[in-house]
Scaffold this motif. Structure first.
Motif, PDB file in Angstrom:
ATOM      1  N   GLY A   8       0.837  -1.207   0.000  1.00  0.00           N
ATOM      2  CA  GLY A   8       0.000   0.000   0.000  1.00  0.00           C
ATOM      3  C   GLY A   8       0.865   1.248   0.000  1.00  0.00           C
ATOM      4  O   GLY A   8       0.596   2.220   0.719  1.00  0.00           O
ATOM      5  N   THR A  10       1.355   3.608  -2.114  1.00  0.00           N
ATOM      6  CA  THR A  10       0.908   4.841  -2.761  1.00  0.00           C
ATOM      7  C   THR A  10      -0.128   5.604  -1.947  1.00  0.00           C
ATOM      8  O   THR A  10      -0.538   6.690  -2.331  1.00  0.00           O
ATOM      9  N   GLY A  11      -0.560   5.029  -0.819  1.00  0.00           N
ATOM     10  CA  GLY A  11      -1.602   5.678  -0.022  1.00  0.00           C
ATOM     11  C   GLY A  11      -1.026   6.674   0.975  1.00  0.00           C
ATOM     12  O   GLY A  11       0.173   6.999   0.951  1.00  0.00           O
ATOM     13  N   SER A  12      -1.905   7.134   1.849  1.00  0.00           N
ATOM     14  CA  SER A  12      -1.520   8.133   2.845  1.00  0.00           C
ATOM     15  C   SER A  12      -0.435   7.574   3.789  1.00  0.00           C
ATOM     16  O   SER A  12       0.619   8.196   3.987  1.00  0.00           O
ATOM     17  N   ILE A  13      -0.653   6.388   4.330  1.00  0.00           N
ATOM     18  CA  ILE A  13       0.347   5.781   5.231  1.00  0.00           C
ATOM     19  C   ILE A  13       1.601   5.378   4.446  1.00  0.00           C
ATOM     20  O   ILE A  13       2.732   5.596   4.887  1.00  0.00           O
ATOM     21  N   ASN A  36      -2.679  -0.584  -5.610  1.00  0.00           N
ATOM     22  CA  ASN A  36      -3.792  -1.217  -6.319  1.00  0.00           C
ATOM     23  C   ASN A  36      -3.635  -0.933  -7.806  1.00  0.00           C
ATOM     24  O   ASN A  36      -3.408  -1.828  -8.603  1.00  0.00           O
ATOM     25  N   CYS A  37      -3.665   0.364  -8.197  1.00  0.00           N
ATOM     26  CA  CYS A  37      -3.519   0.679  -9.616  1.00  0.00           C
ATOM     27  C   CYS A  37      -2.878   2.044  -9.873  1.00  0.00           C
ATOM     28  O   CYS A  37      -2.863   2.522 -11.004  1.00  0.00           O
ATOM     29  N   ASP A  38      -2.377   2.698  -8.829  1.00  0.00           N
ATOM     30  CA  ASP A  38      -1.762   4.005  -9.052  1.00  0.00           C
ATOM     31  C   ASP A  38      -0.337   3.784  -9.587  1.00  0.00           C
ATOM     32  O   ASP A  38       0.662   3.887  -8.869  1.00  0.00           O
ATOM     33  N   ALA A 120      -0.769  -0.928  10.031  1.00  0.00           N
ATOM     34  CA  ALA A 120      -1.613   0.272   9.967  1.00  0.00           C
ATOM     35  C   ALA A 120      -2.997  -0.212   9.554  1.00  0.00           C
ATOM     36  O   ALA A 120      -4.018   0.201  10.089  1.00  0.00           O
ATOM     37  N   ASN A 121      -2.990  -1.131   8.592  1.00  0.00           N
ATOM     38  CA  ASN A 121      -4.178  -1.754   8.003  1.00  0.00           C
ATOM     39  C   ASN A 121      -4.937  -2.532   9.091  1.00  0.00           C
ATOM     40  O   ASN A 121      -4.626  -3.675   9.388  1.00  0.00           O
ATOM     41  N   GLU A 123      -8.270  -3.345   9.325  1.00  0.00           N
ATOM     42  CA  GLU A 123      -9.424  -4.198   9.007  1.00  0.00           C
ATOM     43  C   GLU A 123      -9.100  -5.696   9.089  1.00  0.00           C
ATOM     44  O   GLU A 123      -9.924  -6.474   9.595  1.00  0.00           O
ATOM     45  N   ASP A 147      -1.196   2.326  13.992  1.00  0.00           N
ATOM     46  CA  ASP A 147      -2.339   3.178  14.289  1.00  0.00           C
ATOM     47  C   ASP A 147      -1.941   4.038  15.496  1.00  0.00           C
ATOM     48  O   ASP A 147      -1.400   3.507  16.480  1.00  0.00           O
ATOM     49  N   MET A 201      -5.870  11.811   5.818  1.00  0.00           N
ATOM     50  CA  MET A 201      -5.879  10.348   5.671  1.00  0.00           C
ATOM     51  C   MET A 201      -6.573   9.956   4.377  1.00  0.00           C
ATOM     52  O   MET A 201      -7.182  10.788   3.709  1.00  0.00           O
ATOM     53  N   GLY A 202      -6.533   8.655   4.042  1.00  0.00           N
ATOM     54  CA  GLY A 202      -7.254   8.148   2.879  1.00  0.00           C
ATOM     55  C   GLY A 202      -8.763   8.296   3.059  1.00  0.00           C
ATOM     56  O   GLY A 202      -9.254   8.520   4.173  1.00  0.00           O
ATOM     57  N   MET A 263       1.029  11.064  11.175  1.00  0.00           N
ATOM     58  CA  MET A 263       1.262   9.630  11.266  1.00  0.00           C
ATOM     59  C   MET A 263       2.743   9.261  11.165  1.00  0.00           C
ATOM     60  O   MET A 263       3.118   8.124  11.467  1.00  0.00           O
TER      61      MET A 263
HETATM   62  P1  NDP Z   1      -5.245   5.079   1.232  1.00  0.00           P
HETATM   63  O1  NDP Z   1      -6.573   4.924   0.579  1.00  0.00           O
HETATM   64  O2  NDP Z   1      -4.608   6.420   1.239  1.00  0.00           O
HETATM   65  O3  NDP Z   1      -4.196   4.039   0.570  1.00  0.00           O
HETATM   66  C1  NDP Z   1      -4.554   2.696   0.410  1.00  0.00           C
HETATM   67  C2  NDP Z   1      -3.416   1.917  -0.234  1.00  0.00           C
HETATM   68  O4  NDP Z   1      -3.878   0.578  -0.488  1.00  0.00           O
HETATM   69  C3  NDP Z   1      -2.975   2.470  -1.586  1.00  0.00           C
HETATM   70  O5  NDP Z   1      -1.631   2.154  -1.791  1.00  0.00           O
HETATM   71  C4  NDP Z   1      -3.851   1.670  -2.565  1.00  0.00           C
HETATM   72  O6  NDP Z   1      -3.320   1.620  -3.893  1.00  0.00           O
HETATM   73  C5  NDP Z   1      -3.815   0.317  -1.911  1.00  0.00           C
HETATM   74  N1  NDP Z   1      -4.976  -0.509  -2.251  1.00  0.00           N
HETATM   75  C6  NDP Z   1      -6.270  -0.108  -2.366  1.00  0.00           C
HETATM   76  N2  NDP Z   1      -7.067  -1.157  -2.672  1.00  0.00           N
HETATM   77  C7  NDP Z   1      -6.236  -2.235  -2.764  1.00  0.00           C
HETATM   78  C8  NDP Z   1      -6.467  -3.604  -3.084  1.00  0.00           C
HETATM   79  N3  NDP Z   1      -7.689  -4.076  -3.369  1.00  0.00           N
HETATM   80  N4  NDP Z   1      -5.399  -4.445  -3.085  1.00  0.00           N
HETATM   81  C9  NDP Z   1      -4.159  -3.988  -2.813  1.00  0.00           C
HETATM   82  N5  NDP Z   1      -3.884  -2.697  -2.519  1.00  0.00           N
HETATM   83  C10 NDP Z   1      -4.920  -1.830  -2.496  1.00  0.00           C
HETATM   84  O7  NDP Z   1      -5.411   4.512   2.707  1.00  0.00           O
HETATM   85  P2  NDP Z   1      -4.655   4.983   4.045  1.00  0.00           P
HETATM   86  O8  NDP Z   1      -3.183   5.055   3.803  1.00  0.00           O
HETATM   87  O9  NDP Z   1      -5.356   6.141   4.632  1.00  0.00           O
HETATM   88  O10 NDP Z   1      -4.975   3.756   5.012  1.00  0.00           O
HETATM   89  C11 NDP Z   1      -4.350   2.498   4.864  1.00  0.00           C
HETATM   90  C12 NDP Z   1      -4.691   1.638   6.074  1.00  0.00           C
HETATM   91  O11 NDP Z   1      -4.110   2.234   7.237  1.00  0.00           O
HETATM   92  C13 NDP Z   1      -6.196   1.534   6.356  1.00  0.00           C
HETATM   93  O12 NDP Z   1      -6.486   0.255   6.847  1.00  0.00           O
HETATM   94  C14 NDP Z   1      -6.431   2.580   7.445  1.00  0.00           C
HETATM   95  O13 NDP Z   1      -7.512   2.253   8.287  1.00  0.00           O
HETATM   96  C15 NDP Z   1      -5.109   2.508   8.208  1.00  0.00           C
HETATM   97  N6  NDP Z   1      -4.757   3.738   8.913  1.00  0.00           N
HETATM   98  C16 NDP Z   1      -4.595   4.893   8.214  1.00  0.00           C
HETATM   99  C17 NDP Z   1      -4.282   6.083   8.858  1.00  0.00           C
HETATM  100  C18 NDP Z   1      -4.039   7.353   8.099  1.00  0.00           C
HETATM  101  O14 NDP Z   1      -3.664   8.353   8.703  1.00  0.00           O
HETATM  102  N7  NDP Z   1      -4.220   7.390   6.787  1.00  0.00           N
HETATM  103  C19 NDP Z   1      -4.145   6.121  10.328  1.00  0.00           C
HETATM  104  C20 NDP Z   1      -4.274   4.832  10.947  1.00  0.00           C
HETATM  105  C21 NDP Z   1      -4.583   3.688  10.258  1.00  0.00           C
HETATM  106  P3  NDP Z   1      -3.765   2.732  -5.011  1.00  0.00           P
HETATM  107  O15 NDP Z   1      -3.133   4.026  -4.579  1.00  0.00           O
HETATM  108  O16 NDP Z   1      -3.206   2.192  -6.266  1.00  0.00           O
HETATM  109  O17 NDP Z   1      -5.267   2.779  -4.964  1.00  0.00           O
END
Ligand code: NDP
Length: 385
Positions: A8, A10-13, A36-38, A120-121, A123, A147, A201-202, A263
């Motif tokens: 993960g 490319t996301g916020s964390i 996922n697809c970014d 962090a994930n 779920e 978290d 956050m995401g 974070m």
């Molecule tokens: P984001 O939506 O910002 O990022 C999610 C990441 O997961 C991206 O890299 C995304 O890729 C990837 N992704 C999405 N769907 C899939 C899939 N089906 N299979 C594989 N990879 C996938 O989320 P956050 O960073 O905000 O959160 C991530 C986790 O951390 C969550 O469980 C959240 O609850 C937890 N968390 C987040 C906090 C925060 O401050 N953001 C704080 C505490 C916990 P792509 O970019 O390509 O879509």
């Protein structure tokens, strides 16, 4: 030199984790990154950090990833199995930062290595807590919480004397609708829901923060991670998000961890643990903070608190059903197919309408997750006007 993989990335964390890692290139070396697809963000990060492998979960994005990485020597993979392959590459430290239960199989793959896996994930821990903890016990993997609340508790918790702990107190900012009436909440838009007052956050976790489902998921997460009974875990509203959580001992001492709402602080704690590392944030200015306020959360306005506590007490498949239904409902809300208040209603209906046997294996949890999503999607259809 610590080798690291970010699931993960490319996301916020994931981006915050990369920021810290890239500040200390002599200390950390990236092995694999996933998204996922970014493709653009993933390929850029993989090239910048000279990763060995990059994988996208969405197989249709693999050709674009291959093209973006052509000539770099970085291997590319596509599909959920490629993400698990990335998670299985031997490293010292893995960040689990995929959103939702999609992160469950990759986290399990990382745990099988027996090294350090940072969660962090949340779920997967909610849906498959026992399965994850048993896998970590088998492989010898160290699980660290990123978290902010659980990281705070981890820093204050005396694991050698859990019987001396009276309460674990999770703090909650209350989200953007903490002062809204139910009538006002019925009208809110996805844009309002993702505009969190204290954290960036995401989208999914931002909506969870607005419904307080996030705090409920964190309650279950805390029950999985720390050896205390569910009744010992309390939630208190703390608007400033300066205290990230607290542990109270039987003698009345209460230990808290304070820090900026960024974070990178808890992520840095897990990256360097048991050592410490510097972060770029300015020190917390307590005089500027001025005061710390606490309030009781309102379970009438935020039914997610009641639903999550009940799912935790019921155990078995209930947390997995709750989580799956919530993921479906949040996605429907973000797509403007249902209203904000219908998120918790769909979760409640799904919990009431599906009662499988306790899932004891990874496959069984994935089966419950899939069926709960199907039931929840039916409920979403019923809500669409
Ligand atoms: P984001 O939506 O910002 O990022 C999610 C990441 O997961 C991206 O890299 C995304 O890729 C990837 N992704 C999405 N769907 C899939 C899939 N089906 N299979 C594989 N990879 C996938 O989320 P956050 O960073 O905000 O959160 C991530 C986790 O951390 C969550 O469980 C959240 O609850 C937890 N968390 C987040 C906090 C925060 O401050 N953001 C704080 C505490 C916990 P792509 O970019 O390509 O879509």
């Amino acid at each position: 030199m610590k080798t690291v993989t970010i699931l993960g990335a490319t996301g916020s964390i994931g981006t915050s984790t990369l920021d810290l890692i890239e500040r200390e290139p002599e200390r950390f070396r990236v092995v694999a990154l996933t998204a996922n697809c970014d493709v653009e963000r993933l390929a850029t990060a993989a090239i910048r950090t000279r990763a060995a492998f990059a994988a996208v979960a969405d197989a249709s994005c693999l050709p674009a990833l291959r093209e973006a990485l052509a000539g770099t020597g970085i291997a590319a993979g596509g599909g959920p199995e490629a993400v698990c392959e990335a998670a299985r590459m031997p490293v010292d430290w893995t960040m689990g930062a995929i959103v939702g239960c999609a992160g469950l199989s990759p986290i399990m793959a990382a745990i099988e290595q027996g090294s350090t896996v940072v969660l962090a994930n949340k779920e997967p821990l909610v849906s498959a807590g026992d399965v994850i903890l048993a896998a970590a016990a088998r492989s010898g993997a160290t699980l660290l919480p990123a978290d902010s609340e659980h990281n705070a508790i981890f820093q204050c918790f005396d694991f050698a004397r859990p019987e001396r702990i009276r309460r674990v107190i999770l703090t909650a900012s209350g989200g953007p609708f903490r002062d809204f009436t139910r009538d006002q909440m019925a009208q809110v838009t996805p844009e309002q829901a993702v505009a969190h007052p204290n954290w960036s956050m995401g989208a999914k976790i931002s909506v969870d923060s607005a419904t307080l489902m996030n705090k409920g998921l964190e309650l279950i997460e805390a029950a999985r991670l720390f050896p205390v009974a569910q009744a010992q875990i309390e939630i208190v509203l703390h608007r400033q998000s300066v205290i990230h959580s607290m542990v109270e001992y039987v003698d009345g001492s209460m230990l808290a961890q304070l820090g900026p709402s960024d974070m990178r602080v808890p992520i840095a704690h897990t990256l360097a643990w048991p050592d410490r590392m510097a972060t770029p944030m300015p020190p917390l200015d307590l005089v500027a903070v001025g005061r710390l306020d606490f309030e009781a959360p309102d379970a009438d306005r935020f039914p997610a608190l009641r639903l999550t506590r009940a799912a935790l007490i019921a155990g078995g498949a209930k947390p997995a059903i709750l989580n799956a239904a919530n993921e479906v409902a949040v996605a429907a809300f973000l797509d403007r197919r249902i209203g904000f208040l219908e998120i918790a209603a769909i979760v409640e209906d799904t919990l009431a309408g599906y009662d499988p046997e306790d899932p004891l294996t990874l496959e069984a949890v994935l089966g419950v997750d899939a069926e709960a999503r199907r039931v929840a999607r039916e409920r979403v259809k019923d809500c669409v006007h």
